[in-house]
Design an enzyme around this catalytic site. Structure first.
Site, PDB file in Angstrom:
ATOM      1  N   HIS A  64       0.857  -1.188   0.000  1.00  0.00           N
ATOM      2  CA  HIS A  64       0.000   0.000   0.000  1.00  0.00           C
ATOM      3  C   HIS A  64       0.894   1.239   0.000  1.00  0.00           C
ATOM      4  CE1 HIS A  64      -3.477  -2.287   2.211  1.00  0.00           C
ATOM      5  NE2 HIS A  64      -3.034  -2.940   1.149  1.00  0.00           N
ATOM      6  N   GLU A  66       0.548   4.014   1.583  1.00  0.00           N
ATOM      7  CA  GLU A  66       0.695   4.585   2.929  1.00  0.00           C
ATOM      8  C   GLU A  66       1.756   3.829   3.730  1.00  0.00           C
ATOM      9  OE1 GLU A  66      -3.505   4.786   1.384  1.00  0.00           O
ATOM     10  OE2 GLU A  66      -2.104   3.145   1.767  1.00  0.00           O
ATOM     11  N   CYS A  94      -5.890   1.715   5.901  1.00  0.00           N
ATOM     12  CA  CYS A  94      -6.335   0.454   6.488  1.00  0.00           C
ATOM     13  C   CYS A  94      -5.650   0.305   7.858  1.00  0.00           C
ATOM     14  CB  CYS A  94      -5.963  -0.714   5.572  1.00  0.00           C
ATOM     15  SG  CYS A  94      -4.206  -1.114   5.563  1.00  0.00           S
ATOM     16  N   CYS A  97      -1.763   0.142   7.670  1.00  0.00           N
ATOM     17  CA  CYS A  97      -1.129   1.417   7.352  1.00  0.00           C
ATOM     18  C   CYS A  97      -1.282   2.422   8.492  1.00  0.00           C
ATOM     19  CB  CYS A  97      -1.693   1.965   6.048  1.00  0.00           C
ATOM     20  SG  CYS A  97      -1.278   0.921   4.627  1.00  0.00           S
TER      21      CYS A  97
END
Length: 170
Positions: A64, A66, A94, A97
């Site tokens: 991801h 992030e 999420c 993250c």
């Protein structure tokens, strides 16, 4: 208060400009066959220090943007620089993250769309839920200041996720 909206959701014109770039990165990810998420790390002077998009298509679901920001910041910024930075993202972090963000000591998070919105869209389209609970950032990392979602970008982000799932929306 609007569902999924945080109380300090007041967004500036600068915030919206950075969020616009995140949505563009999300579109770039989708066009490359990936999930539509994009993020920026912006320092306290307004300089974009790191930009990335989702890279999970090859099977590593931890790729991801992030999470990549947290890793990059831990290696390249001082604790003070991390604390004074802002992470902008097309979709709310999420839990993975959010935790990485908190552990690294990054500052404020501003997102275009909330996890609650994404969960609602996916449910509406009959898509299966994600394998991880969609907890709000502040549940995972209660000390993080957050702002979002941005109603001006919601339809555009929704359309990207509809394209990912191959659904005709609205």
């Amino acid at each position: 208060m609007e569902p999924g909206r945080h109380e300090d959701a007041g967004l500036t014109a600068a915030d919206r400009g950075y969020l616009r770039r995140c949505v563009d990165l999300a579109r770039e990810a989708l066009e490359d066959g990936d999930e539509p998420f994009g993020s920026l790390l912006v320092d306290d002077q307004g300089v974009v220090r790191f930009a990335d998009r989702n890279r999970v298509k090859d099977g590593d679901e931890t790729r991801h943007p992030e999470f990549e920001i947290a890793r990059w910041a831990a290696s390249n910024l001082s604790p003070a620089q991390r604390r004074d930075s802002v992470v902008y993202t097309s979709g709310e972090h999420c839990p993975m993250c959010s935790a990485a963000h908190a552990w690294v000591g990054l500052g404020r998070i501003v997102y275009a769309t909330s996890s609650e919105q994404l969960v609602g869209w996916r449910k509406e389209w009959g898509a299966p839920p994600a394998p991880v609970a969609p907890l709000p950032i502040t549940t995972v990392a209660p000390g993080i200041r957050v702002a979002g979602p941005d109603p001006e970008l919601a339809d555009e982000v929704r359309a990207l996720h509809a394209r990912l799932l191959g659904v005709t929306d609205k």
